[in-house]
Design an enzyme around this catalytic site. Structure first.
Site, PDB file in Angstrom:
ATOM      1  N   HIS A 127       0.821  -1.209   0.000  1.00  0.00           N
ATOM      2  CA  HIS A 127       0.000   0.000   0.000  1.00  0.00           C
ATOM      3  C   HIS A 127       0.864   1.273   0.000  1.00  0.00           C
ATOM      4  O   HIS A 127       0.351   2.372  -0.128  1.00  0.00           O
ATOM      5  CB  HIS A 127      -1.012  -0.011   1.170  1.00  0.00           C
ATOM      6  CG  HIS A 127      -0.423   0.280   2.525  1.00  0.00           C
ATOM      7  ND1 HIS A 127      -0.230  -0.706   3.469  1.00  0.00           N
ATOM      8  CD2 HIS A 127      -0.023   1.442   3.100  1.00  0.00           C
ATOM      9  CE1 HIS A 127       0.260  -0.164   4.581  1.00  0.00           C
ATOM     10  NE2 HIS A 127       0.389   1.143   4.376  1.00  0.00           N
ATOM     11  N   ASP A 155      -0.502  -7.680   1.944  1.00  0.00           N
ATOM     12  CA  ASP A 155       0.011  -6.308   1.870  1.00  0.00           C
ATOM     13  C   ASP A 155       1.539  -6.349   1.964  1.00  0.00           C
ATOM     14  O   ASP A 155       2.149  -6.074   3.002  1.00  0.00           O
ATOM     15  CB  ASP A 155      -0.587  -5.473   2.999  1.00  0.00           C
ATOM     16  CG  ASP A 155      -0.285  -3.973   2.819  1.00  0.00           C
ATOM     17  OD1 ASP A 155       0.236  -3.608   1.755  1.00  0.00           O
ATOM     18  OD2 ASP A 155      -0.580  -3.210   3.745  1.00  0.00           O
ATOM     19  N   SER A 258       4.601   2.619   7.768  1.00  0.00           N
ATOM     20  CA  SER A 258       4.235   1.507   6.892  1.00  0.00           C
ATOM     21  C   SER A 258       5.441   0.971   6.142  1.00  0.00           C
ATOM     22  O   SER A 258       6.225   1.733   5.567  1.00  0.00           O
ATOM     23  CB  SER A 258       3.190   1.976   5.878  1.00  0.00           C
ATOM     24  OG  SER A 258       1.970   2.261   6.507  1.00  0.00           O
TER      25      SER A 258
END
Length: 1371
Positions: A127, A155, A258
């Site tokens: 992502h 992910d 992230s």
């Protein structure tokens, strides 16, 4: 990556989540998804990149610097460090990182969102869809993503990069993948660390958050606890910031983190591995993080998909031909009938390029076309040669040479493209002409051996960059690459000069990993002519606020006035309003530089470059190996600072006409709120070592500053040297890879370990100066120079010499000399300073010292509490003047064994000590010194005045010239000591005690300088002390002087208000021990005479066993003898000669000539020395047919003697003597059988030995000893028994014998004379029994060899053992 985002309320999680405003119905999907991953009712939120939102949350009671350093492996957190303590802001220990060595986070990208796991692949979460490039290390590199490789259902993604990464080493990947509960195994996985970036917060124990910085400003890192869940996802609660289960440095990942990595230490594999990437968190006030575990199968498949079929070269066949079609992006490698298809870049698609792996020993490839391989790289499993047809090139992701391989690369590159090289193997560049491409290498060895083209042009690469700390680049010659285009990136690498001479005008080194070395046997010459600067100057243009503001002086600013852009250079840190009062017109604030942007930018750039040209140069790297380094005079007087290290054990580093600084290196810290990585006032510095054979300084200013140790000799010509300087420089961009910004200042270390250290020998010439402010071990020679000492730790281990040079020990300094010192000036000592003069410690012994001599013009104790210590085998000469309250210590109350001298200087010093621990010769003046003596000797060199004198088991004497001395003491405390004074029977040396005298068991000795008349009464006062002093304090002492025992007669007079010891006269008697030593010394000539006598007739004895004719012969003899009084000698005697046989009626007559050389040495309780003797003679031997024989010989010997006597102050004497010899021997050989014989003998030797006379002084007493010429007469009678053994062509005669040797006349008389009179010692006779056994063998018809062993007994002087070997050649 979506850069437009918003916060939306999610009814499922009951909180805000971050979503992309470009996404379709993300909120609903995300909320549903999070319902499946709730832990303990805490909501989970996706962590989108690069949304400026909450990120790492850490403890507020621990300095934020700690988290920053942790993330960047700075400060305490260097890779491999163990047991790292973590303290809170109050200095209390929070915990220790002791479960694993410190991890290396260099594989994490500079922005923290991805991690390198293979030289060309990174891992993160998919992502993170917007980032297009990454950088590593110090960030001065850029790698583009050519394929995102997004996982279809997880992910996670593993993007491929356009080039092989050379700056860092990829992280190891977990071997257990998504195995259930794998990472809950605390025995295997002992620690978990994470690193990330984003908006930074701190949290206190009450949960209050304080924002530190915006998102992606920098990285932080810390610890996390053991996973609560471990399968395809790892779940833990690092947001429980103060829970001990999360370790001492918990770091809670939040939006902005992230894709950041989670590392685990694999105890089984003994290494750190990446196990997961961060995916989600439970909100800013939550505690839970979710990581996606690395799907190893997927990752492996992604990487495998980027390979074409492997190429296997078949040995014995022609080379592989490589053709390539740029339009289709495909090519073919063919060998014989076999073909391999490859894929390269297609149009702009770098990812179309596939990797090729080559195997097959001694492979060969020829490029028929230029190959553009895109993101594909070449890997060589075996050694290959790669060449190209004329003008053909190759570009791609890079080359990997596996361990043990050597790939010869004959292909040039393309301008603007760098060849990236990895792998432990070797890549040899061997193309032709000028290669316009560059090189970036991160592992293994690259040998630059480009060949010149027909025009003589050669260039292996346009630029070379070394990074990661692993690579080596070897220069085939000095033309391979412009040295100024060589740079060292993150953690650097080794540039091997390979015996070449190379000149740098600039050094581009990012950190300590930059190494310039030479491993060749031929020495390299490195010239650092550092004139050039980095011309890559960026000139930003700021905007001028009409209301005033702040800025950076020297920077360029612009403002639009009347529709025209005008450019100004700011002159001050702040400026005023430009609307009214118009500060633009104030020259103190602004300088107008026109309206042409390009010209304005160039003006600023030129000024920056001009400023840089004057800036000091700092090199953070290392200079090592077999080379000499020269730093010439640089323009603008530029200073050169080395804060890396130097290791040139056989090399010289030269500095000419400039400033050179060796210093430690400030520990680099991560930047916090814009802080510099290093500062002048920081306490933590790294030690640096500088080793070289010689540091050569001419007209230079050299500083050895904190945390630097120098091991080198220094040659200084008109230079200034500061050891322990507080002058330092720090690079405000240290560790960042940015252009150096130096700040000069001072820094004084707080601990001993941070102080600089020097070891070596320094020679100062031509007005050089040496300031020692730190630990010093070595030697100093100073000629017309100056030395100043402020350090409390200066150790002179080599002899010191100061000619026309000053030596000053300033306040608080301490100089300890261990090996002697000479100075023609006064040594100065300041307040609280100390000078210690000692003997030389004997290696590998606990408490042994070899004596040492200290000869100076004097010592000036000018500061209060100054101390001069003379101890443990030191003999110091030079007057001491104490103008301040000070201390002088001679000797030591701690026992120290004086070792036997191994050098002439040490032997001389030992003779001056006269058996005491230490000795001083000179006067002590000023009246302010407190003097103490323990087992010491003080020879008064002049009138002395001191405050107090404490004497224990020592001697104070007054000797030297005939000037009398007076010792004035305020307070005297003496016990068990000798005081030796002199008198000429009218006057005498005196001791005056003005305040108090105490002690006992002291002897008062007096030397007379001429003979007193019989019964003469002298009445000379010697010692005057205050009234009430005990009459028992001094007793008359007997002193052995010359050859006599002299005792003064004294009386004590207590009249006149004081106590006096008065000399009345003397009583003298012969010293039998000294006389015996003198007689033994004088009789050494007799023993030398006996050595020659015992070898006198050896040649004639050999003739009786040879039955030979005329011939030449040689003999060597070695023996040792001994006598009473500890006498022993040994000698080596060589004879050569020639004789001729005359056959007469009934007799064979041999006549001959001989030359001899004897080297002998002798040692006894009285003396030791050597004699070298040279002589020659004539001889004749008559052998009658009846068996009778007669031997005659005459010989002259010259003796060259060097002997040292240890009695009566004799010292060393060199003298010549000679001796004559006339010998006759007769005997008869009776043959018991044809082979066996018995031979009675008789010998008589008459000689003449020259006499000798010696005159000298023992103190002030005149001495002499003499013996006249004497004529020894020595007889010998004996018998020998022998037998001859013979064969067809050989014969051996063996014999044994014994005889009695005796003196018929007495030896010479010895006459001794001193102030007490004359003593005569009559010569004596000696006799001894001789034993011998030997053989004489015929080797050939005309060659014979003999060997004999001898010994004597029952004499006063005996031959303990002797062996002689002879060789005869008959004509």
């Amino acid at each position: 990556m979506n850069k437009v985002y918003s916060l939306k309320y999610c009814p499922v999680t009951g909180g805000l989540i971050v979503v992309s405003e470009l996404a379709s119905r993300v909120i609903k999907k995300t909320c549903r998804r999070l319902t499946h991953i709730l832990l303990a009712g805490i909501p989970a939120v996706y962590l989108y990149y690069p949304q400026i939102s909450q990120a790492g949350i850490v403890r507020s009671d621990i300095a934020y610097q700690i988290y920053r350093d942790f993330a960047e492996n700075k400060g305490l957190f260097v890779p491999g460090a163990t047991d790292i303590p973590v303290y809170d802001k109050d200095g209390k220990l929070v915990g220790r990182l002791d479960k694993a060595p410190m991890a290396d986070f260099s594989s994490v990208s500079s922005n923290g969102v991805a991690t390198l796991v293979s030289p060309q692949y990174i891992v993160s979460v998919k992502h993170n869809g917007g980032y297009q490039s990454v950088s590593f290390g110090n960030g001065k590199n850029t790698y583009s993503l050519v394929d995102r490789n997004n996982h279809s259902s997880v992910d996670f993604h593993a993007p491929r990069l356009n080039k092989l990464v050379t700056e860092v080493i990829p992280s190891a990947i977990t071997s257990e993948g998504t195995k259930a509960n794998a990472y809950k195994d605390t025995e295997r996985y002992t620690a978990f660390y994470r690193v990330g970036s984003g908006t930074q917060y701190t949290k206190d124990k009450d949960g209050n958050l304080v924002k530190v910085a915006g998102g992606y400003a920098f990285k932080t890192g810390g610890t996390t606890g053991v996973p609560l869940i471990s399968d395809a996802t790892i779940v833990s609660n690092p947001g429980q910031t103060y829970n001990p289960v999360n370790g001492p440095l918990p770091d809670y990942g939040a939006p902005g983190d992230s894709g950041s990595p989670l590392f685990a230490y694999d105890e089984q594999q003994k290494k750190w591995v990446i196990v997961a990437v961060l995916r989600a968190y439970a909100g800013i006030n939550g505690a839970t993080n979710w990581w996606n575990v690395i799907p190893t199968d997927y990752l492996n498949q992604v990487m495998q998909d980027d390979f074409d079929a492997p190429v296997d070269f078949v040995s014995g066949l022609p080379p592989l031909n490589w053709t390539y079609d740029k339009t289709s992006g495909t090519g073919t490698l063919s060998q014989g009938s076999k073909n391999w298809t490859m894929h390269g870049q297609k149009d702009n698609d770098l990812n179309a390029g596939k990797n090729l792996v080559f195997s097959g020993q001694n492979g060969a490839i020829v490029l028929k076309d230029s190959v553009t391989q895109g993101a594909g790289y070449l890997e060589f499993k075996d050694s290959y040669t790669v060449s190209a047809e004329s003008g053909k090139t190759w570009t791609g992701a890079g080359i990997i040479t596996d361990k043990g391989t050597n790939v010869t690369w004959k292909v040039n590159g393309v301008a603007g493209d760098n060849l990236h090289k990895l792998g432990e193997g070797t890549l040899t560049i061997n193309g032709t002409g000028v290669n316009p491409g560059g090189l970036k290498t991160g592992d293994g060895t690259v040998v630059l051996n480009q060949q010149a083209d027909t025009a003589g042009n050669v260039q292996a690469f346009s630029s070379v960059n070394l990074a990661s700390g692993r690579p080596t680049v070897v220069l085939g010659d000095a033309r391979q690459v412009n040295p100024d285009n060589i740079s060292w990136g993150y953690r650097g690498g080794k540039l091997d000069l390979n015996g070449n001479a190379v000149t740098f005008t600039r050094l581009q080194a990012a950190d300590y990993g930059a190494v310039i070395t030479n491993n060749a046997q031929q020495k390299s010459r490195l010239l650092l002519d550092l004139k050039a600067q980095d011309t890559n100057v960026s000139v930003p243009i700021g905007s001028i606020s009409p209301f005033g503001g702040t800025g950076t002086p020297g920077n360029l600013y612009s403002m639009i006035l009347n529709g025209q852009t005008r450019f100004y250079i700011l002159k001050s840190a702040s400026y005023g309003n430009t609307l009214w009062g118009n500060s633009l017109n104030d020259p103190a604030q602004w300088e107008f530089v026109g309206t042409d942007k390009n010209k304005a930018v160039q003006t600023v750039k030129d000024r920056i470059l001009a400023g840089r040209a004057k800036q000091p140069v700092i090199f953070h790297g290392q200079l090592t190996g077999n080379m000499d380094v020269t730093i010439p005079q640089l323009p603008g007087g530029r200073k050169v600072i080395l804060d890396g290290s130097v290791n040139l054990p056989e090399g010289t580093l030269s500095e000419d006409s400039g400033t050179l600084i060796f210093q430690g290196h400030p520990v680099i810290h991560a930047s916090v709120s814009g802080s510099a990585p290093v500062s002048l006032n920081q306490k933590d510095w790294e030690n640096r070592q500088f080793i070289m054979k010689t540091l050569s300084l001419k007209d230079a200013d050299f500083h050895l500053s904190r945390n630097a140790s120098l091991n080198s000799d220094i040659k200084s010509d008109n230079s200034h040297i500061t050891l322990g300087s507080d002058r330092v420089f720090v690079d405000k961009n240290d560790g960042t890879g940015n252009y150096v910004i130096l700040e000069e200042g001072t820094s004084v270390p707080d601990t001993v370990n941070d102080r600089s250290q020097y070891e070596g020998n320094i020679t100062l010439d031509h007005n050089s100066t040496l300031d020692i402010g730190s630990r010093f071990t070595g030697g100093i020679e100073a000629y017309d120079s100056a030395v100043s000492i402020t350090s409390p730790d200066v150790l002179l281990t080599a002899p010191g010499a100061f000619a026309g040079s000053s030596l000053t020990v300033h306040d608080g300094g301490h100089l300890t000399a261990l090996n002697g010192l000479f100075s023609d000036g006064h040594i100065q000592a300041g307040k609280n300073s100390k000078i210690t003069l000692s003997g030389t410690p004997v290696k590998d012994t606990a408490n042994q010292y070899a004596p040492a001599v200290y000869l100076t013009d004097g010592y000036d104790l000018t500061g209060d509490n100054a101390t001069l210590e003379i101890t443990r085998g030191a003999h110091a000469s030079g007057d001491i003047h104490a103008s301040a309250a000070s201390t002088v210590t001679i000797g030591s109350d701690t026992p120290a064994e004086l070792a036997s001298a191994e050098t002439t200087a040490s032997a001389f010093a030992g003779s001056l000590l006269e058996g005491y621990n230490a000795a001083f010769n000179g006067a002590i003046t000023g009246g302010r010194a407190d003097v103490s003596m323990h087992n010491a000797l003080w020879t008064l060199g002049g009138d002395s005045a001191i405050h107090t004198l404490t004497v224990r088991n020592s001697r104070i004497s007054s000797e030297g010239d005939r000037t009398f001395r007076t010792l004035t003491v305020n307070k005297l405390d003496a016990t068990g000591s000798d005081f030796v004074l002199r008198t000429d029977l009218k006057n005498a040396d005196k001791i005056n005690v003005t305040e108090k005298a105490t002690g006992s068991d002291n002897s008062l000795n007096v030397s007379f300088m001429k003979d007193p008349a019989q019964g003469q009464s002298l009445n000379i006062p010697l010692v005057t002390a205050p009234a009430g002093t005990s009459a028992e304090m001094f007793k008359a002492g007997t002193r052995m002087i010359g050859f006599s025992r002299v005792t003064p007669t004294l009386h004590v007079d207590t009249s006149g208000g004081n106590t006096k010891w008065i000399l009345d006269g003397f009583k003298a008697e012969a010293d039998k021990a000294a006389a015996a030593k003198a007689d033994s010394f004088m009789n050494a000539g007799y023993k030398n005479f006996m050595t020659e006598v015992n070898n006198l007739n050896k040649r004639m004895g050999d003739l009786r066993d040879t039955n030979g004719d005329a011939g030449a012969w040689a003999r060597i003899m070695s023996g040792a003898g001994s006598a009473d009084g500890g006498y022993s000698d040994n000698y080596t005697h060589v004879q050569v000669g020639f004789d001729k046989k005359h056959e007469l009626d009934g007799v064979d007559l041999f006549t001959g000539v001989t030359m001899t050389y004897t080297d002998s040495s002798a040692d006894s309780h009285a003396f030791s020395g050597k004699t070298k003797s040279v002589g020659g003679g004539l001889y004749a031997s008559a052998l009658f047919e009846s068996g009778a024989y007669i031997d005659l010989i005459g010989k002259y010997i010259h003796h060259d003697n060097d002997y040292t006597g240890n009695f009566a102050g004799l010292g060393t004497k060199h003298y010549n003597t000679h001796s004559w010899y006339a010998g006759a021997e007769t005997g008869y050989r009776y043959h018991l059988t044809e082979e066996t014989f018995i031979e009675p003998q008789a010998e008589l030797v008459y000689g003449a030995v020259s006499g000798k006379t010696f005159r000298w002084k023992d103190g002030d007493m005149d001495l002499s000893m003499k013996n006249r010429d004497f004529s020894p007469l020595i007889g010998r009678t004996g018998i020998e028994l022998g037998k001859t053994f013979s064969g067809k062509d050989w014969s051996v005669t063996a014999r044994a014998g014994t005889s009695w040797q005796f003196d018929l006349l007495n030896n010479g008389e010895t006459v001794l004379r001193d102030a007490s009179g004359e003593k005569r010692i009559k010569g004596e006779k000696d006799s001894r029994m001789l034993f011998n056994v030997g053989m004489n063998a015929q080797i050939k018809d005309n060659m014979r060899f003999g060997l004999e062993f001898e010994k004597s007994a029952f004499g006063k002087y005996n031959v303990d053992n002797a062996v002689n070997a002879n060789f005869r050649y008959m004509f």
